[in-house]
Design an enzyme around this catalytic site. Structure first.
Site, PDB file in Angstrom:
ATOM      1  N   SER A  39      -8.236   0.781   2.928  1.00 24.17           N
ATOM      2  CA  SER A  39      -8.588   0.272   1.606  1.00 24.17           C
ATOM      3  C   SER A  39      -9.843  -0.591   1.690  1.00 24.17           C
ATOM      4  O   SER A  39     -10.213  -1.069   2.773  1.00 24.17           O
ATOM      5  CB  SER A  39      -7.431  -0.582   1.080  1.00 24.17           C
ATOM      6  OG  SER A  39      -7.772  -1.200  -0.135  1.00 24.17           O
ATOM      7  N   THR A  51      -3.915  -1.101  -7.489  1.00 26.66           N
ATOM      8  CA  THR A  51      -4.682   0.130  -7.723  1.00 26.66           C
ATOM      9  C   THR A  51      -3.811   1.373  -7.872  1.00 26.66           C
ATOM     10  O   THR A  51      -2.694   1.409  -7.356  1.00 26.66           O
ATOM     11  CB  THR A  51      -5.658   0.349  -6.523  1.00 26.66           C
ATOM     12  OG1 THR A  51      -6.533   1.439  -6.802  1.00 26.66           O
ATOM     13  CG2 THR A  51      -4.918   0.630  -5.227  1.00 26.66           C
ATOM     14  N   ARG A  88       0.839  -1.206   0.000  1.00 28.74           N
ATOM     15  CA  ARG A  88       0.000   0.000   0.000  1.00 28.74           C
ATOM     16  C   ARG A  88       0.876   1.259   0.000  1.00 28.74           C
ATOM     17  O   ARG A  88       1.920   1.305   0.671  1.00 28.74           O
ATOM     18  CB  ARG A  88      -0.857  -0.029   1.260  1.00 28.74           C
ATOM     19  CG  ARG A  88      -1.942   1.051   1.334  1.00 28.74           C
ATOM     20  CD  ARG A  88      -3.092   0.724   0.474  1.00 28.74           C
ATOM     21  NE  ARG A  88      -4.281   1.498   0.783  1.00 28.74           N
ATOM     22  CZ  ARG A  88      -5.260   1.699  -0.098  1.00 28.74           C
ATOM     23  NH1 ARG A  88      -5.193   1.188  -1.312  1.00 28.74           N
ATOM     24  NH2 ARG A  88      -6.327   2.381   0.233  1.00 28.74           N
ATOM     25  N   GLU A 130      -3.945   7.716  -4.048  1.00 29.37           N
ATOM     26  CA  GLU A 130      -4.379   6.840  -2.941  1.00 29.37           C
ATOM     27  C   GLU A 130      -4.646   7.591  -1.649  1.00 29.37           C
ATOM     28  O   GLU A 130      -5.398   7.132  -0.792  1.00 29.37           O
ATOM     29  CB  GLU A 130      -3.322   5.761  -2.715  1.00 29.37           C
ATOM     30  CG  GLU A 130      -3.902   4.401  -2.372  1.00 29.37           C
ATOM     31  CD  GLU A 130      -4.668   3.827  -3.535  1.00 29.37           C
ATOM     32  OE1 GLU A 130      -5.860   3.530  -3.358  1.00 29.37           O
ATOM     33  OE2 GLU A 130      -4.097   3.673  -4.625  1.00 29.37           O
ATOM     34  N   ASP A 135      -7.974   8.048  -0.148  1.00 35.03           N
ATOM     35  CA  ASP A 135      -8.635   6.962   0.595  1.00 35.03           C
ATOM     36  C   ASP A 135      -8.559   7.214   2.104  1.00 35.03           C
ATOM     37  O   ASP A 135      -9.181   6.504   2.893  1.00 35.03           O
ATOM     38  CB  ASP A 135      -8.024   5.597   0.262  1.00 35.03           C
ATOM     39  CG  ASP A 135      -8.674   4.949  -0.963  1.00 35.03           C
ATOM     40  OD1 ASP A 135      -9.610   5.549  -1.532  1.00 35.03           O
ATOM     41  OD2 ASP A 135      -8.246   3.849  -1.354  1.00 35.03           O
ATOM     42  N   GLU A 163      -6.011   3.959  -7.375  1.00 31.90           N
ATOM     43  CA  GLU A 163      -7.234   4.550  -6.840  1.00 31.90           C
ATOM     44  C   GLU A 163      -8.165   4.954  -7.972  1.00 31.90           C
ATOM     45  O   GLU A 163      -8.610   4.102  -8.685  1.00 31.90           O
ATOM     46  CB  GLU A 163      -6.924   5.711  -5.880  1.00 31.90           C
ATOM     47  CG  GLU A 163      -7.846   5.772  -4.670  1.00 31.90           C
ATOM     48  CD  GLU A 163      -9.329   5.775  -4.950  1.00 31.90           C
ATOM     49  OE1 GLU A 163      -9.956   4.705  -4.779  1.00 31.90           O
ATOM     50  OE2 GLU A 163      -9.886   6.838  -5.306  1.00 31.90           O
ATOM     51  N   THR A 188      -8.989   0.511  -9.688  1.00 30.03           N
ATOM     52  CA  THR A 188      -8.426  -0.759  -9.208  1.00 30.03           C
ATOM     53  C   THR A 188      -8.578  -1.897 -10.230  1.00 30.03           C
ATOM     54  O   THR A 188      -9.333  -1.792 -11.183  1.00 30.03           O
ATOM     55  CB  THR A 188      -9.044  -1.122  -7.838  1.00 30.03           C
ATOM     56  OG1 THR A 188      -8.954  -0.003  -6.969  1.00 30.03           O
ATOM     57  CG2 THR A 188      -8.432  -2.309  -7.185  1.00 30.03           C
TER      58      THR A 188
HETATM   59  N1  GLY Z   1      -8.289   2.569  -3.852  1.00 29.95           N
HETATM   60  C1  GLY Z   1      -9.105   1.444  -3.741  1.00 29.95           C
HETATM   61  C2  GLY Z   1      -8.978   0.774  -2.450  1.00 29.95           C
HETATM   62  O1  GLY Z   1      -7.900   0.684  -1.927  1.00 29.95           O
HETATM   63  O2  GLY Z   1      -9.945   0.335  -1.901  1.00 29.95           O
END
Ligand code: GLY
Length: 610
Positions: free
Chosen positions: A493, A439, A126, A465, A468, A441, A421
């Site tokens: 996420s 992803t 991540r 990201e 999020d 995002e 994603t």
């Molecule tokens: N950006 C999509 C997720 O991590 O849920």
């Protein structure tokens, strides 16, 4: 470097789509190489978009499922050349960054679950918040959260990319073929060009912001600013150059030097600049990306998924667990459409799960689990207590619960948009399985493209990201939000890479997952229920209409549900929204003869295998 020739594999696949309902894919003709890999650039016919019925694919020895035929084919060829499921996943990801750039890539992040026949390994790639980011990151001069779209399309949204560090880590633990060989498909497709798919074209065409980025404008648009037409051959020398360097010199070629410099330059010179530094980028490869998988029993299965910072597994298992506590409805599925009675229960269970997610879940390096254990949210007695809140009429919205009588001081995050994603599922000849969700995002991420400092056309898109995270650090009552921005933290996420096993024998049963923002949770739950409870094959389960509830209105996929179902839900007190719910599920399920894979008819994915 691996050779790259011409293959019949993709042609075979296209024919299978057109003519054969349940085809066993036969191997392609070229000899397997024992030294150096033969990668064959597949023929690239025009690709479908919109809703395209998929046949489902039976294979006997291995299977690769990804969101784009060129990406699937790269993984297929890697396994045919003796590669492992992880080798294939690496090649697939590198091709996806090129051919499905709107969804994932080396400018983003990902989660991987890898089953090696004995153990499940979880790896967290991540993105992280820069060291200079703090809880006020997304606030304007009046201390109000920025409008969401402005936050996304800015340097502020860009997190430190994790994808290549993740690929390197999983390669060190599970890779078989030479590292450089795994880059060959993507490098050659970048050099020779790939055809712009109808889906990529239509997303380019409808995006208002991407063409404001100079690198993206030159690469994806013509001189008048029109999106390049479907079928246009797009060459990407910048990406080829970056990958050649990473293949030969390792990931420091991305995390240090001209690529990192270019990322920083583009993010910090944006009109709404971010605060990422070269030091932030250089620090990523030293992170320990290993984490503990979460596994939970459900019926005769063990379902394994990703722990926080993903909310996916916990929410899915809460939904499944709460449903099991409710009185079974007489008919759950009528003519392949879930009944109103069953949908009512699913929507109520989803509300309860989302209420908990919005209070409790954040990066575990920063946020303590309720009662010290994320499994507290999945205990039978807790889910039974939560299920007791479900009645015959809609509860409206749910409040978070108190697992093990734990009372949280966190505020409740309001639901923000999430999207984008891509999902990859792979099983190799040795029975190793991968479930990887990846992803940048939202579609095209932050809309900032880096050429890696090469000065050549193309490159890679930088994620958004960090949106999020909760843009607001505190709720209206002044309580901190668990998922607020903090330096070095990873945003929460919904990604839900999932592996299923037989509880009794321990055998692999299925690998699955989906894109789709917060609805990833509902899509993945639907596919699990379809395959494991309703006896559908992977394709039939994916084909089912989508439905979701984010602790508010009940959302039904447009074009599937008869008025009678909408009216019945409304009569139970639901506010019903009907709209597109574009899942991108990929799933592979073990069968008596091998595997059966499915790919979502709403996107361009396919499954291949021998
Ligand atoms: N950006 C999509 C997720 O991590 O849920």
């Amino acid at each position: 470097m691996m050779n790259y020739q011409s293959s019949n594999a993709l042609k075979g696949f296209i024919l299978s789509l057109l003519f054969l309902p349940f085809l066993i894919i036969s191997g392609c003709d070229q000899p397997e190489m024992d030294a150096g890999l033969t990668y064959t650039i597949p023929e690239q016919p025009e690709l479908p978009t919109g809703f395209t019925p998929k046949p489902g694919w039976a294979t006997s020895e291995f299977a690769v499922a990804a969101a784009n035929p060129l990406a699937t084919d790269a993984g297929y060829q890697i396994i045919r050349a003796g590669g492992s499921a992880i080798d294939a996943a690496i090649a697939v990801q590198l091709v996806l960054s090129l051919v499905e750039p709107q969804s994932s890539g080396i400018g983003g992040g990902a989660f991987i679950l890898a089953w090696d026949g004995e153990e499940i390994h979880a790896y967290n790639g991540r993105e992280t918040a820069p060291a200079a980011a703090d809880e006020n990151h997304f606030l304007d001069e009046n201390a109000d959260p920025l409008p969401f779209a402005s936050a996304v399309r800015s340097g502020l949204s860009v997190g430190v990319p994790g994808t290549l560090a993740l690929l390197k880590t999983v390669y060190e633990n599970h890779g078989v073929l030479p590292w450089e060989d795994l880059f060959t498909p993507a490098i050659l497709l970048a050099e020779d060009g790939f055809k712009i798919s109808p889906r990529l074209h239509s997303l380019l065409d409808s995006d208002e912001a991407l063409k404001n980025d100079p690198v993206a404008r030159e690469y994806f648009y013509d001189e008048e600013g029109n999106a390049l037409a479907p079928g246009t051959i797009l060459k990407t020398p910048a990406y080829a150059e970056i990958l050649r360097n990473v293949a030969s010199r390792g990931i420091s070629a991305f995390y240090e030097g001209s690529v990192a410099e270019d990322i920083v330059k583009r993010v910090t010179s944006h009109e709404r600049p971010g605060v990422i530094t070269e030091a932030d980028i250089a620090a990523y490869p030293a992170l320990d990306l290993r984490t503990e998988v979460m596994c939970n029993d459900w019926r005769e299965y063990e379902i394994c998924g990703f722990p926080p910072p993903s909310s996916g597994h916990i929410a899915i298992m809460q939904i499944l667990g709460i449903l099991d506590e409710l009185d079974p409805v007489e008919e759950a599925l009528v003519d392949s459409i879930p009944s109103a009675e069953w949908l009512h229960q699913f929507m109520e269970a989803s509300k309860l799960a989302f209420a908990d997610r919005n209070q409790y879940i954040g990066d575990p390096l920063f946020v303590e689990a309720p009662a010290g254990d994320w499994q507290s949210m999945l205990k039978n007695d807790y889910l039974s207590e939560r299920a007791s809140l479900v009645s015959d009429v809609s509860m409206g919205t749910a409040e978070p619960g108190n697992p093990r009588d734990f009372y949280s001081s966190f505020g409740v995050q309001i639901q923000q948009p999430e999207s984008g994603t891509s999902h990859i599922s792979i099983v190799d000849r040795d029975g190793n399985a991968v479930s990887m969700t990846t992803t940048i995002e939202s579609g095209f991420g932050s809309r900032i493209m880096s050429d890696g400092g090469t000065g050549l056309p193309g490159g890679f898109l930088l994620n958004n990201e960090l949106t999020d995270f909760s843009l607001a650090p505190y709720d209206d009552a002044g309580n901190p939000i668990a998922n607020r921005v903090e330096p070095g933290k990873r945003p929460r996420s919904s990604m839900s890479p999932t592996l299923v096993f037989d509880r009794e024998t321990g055998e692999f049963v299925a690998s699955l997952g989906s894109p789709g923002g917060a609805a990833i949770i509902h899509y993945t739950a639907k596919a699990l229920i379809g395959m494991l409870d309703w006896g559908l094959n992977a394709q039939e389960a994916i084909d089912l209409p989508n439905f979701a509830n984010f602790n508010g209105p009940s959302v039904l996929e447009e074009g599937y549900f008869p008025d009678s179902i909408i009216e019945a839900l409304e009569a139970m007190g639901h506010e019903v929204n009907v709209r597109a719910l574009t899942s991108g599920l990929q799933a592979i399920k073990r069968t008596e003869d091998g595997f059966f894979g499915g790919a979502d008819p709403r996107r361009e994915g396919v499954v291949m295998g021998d």
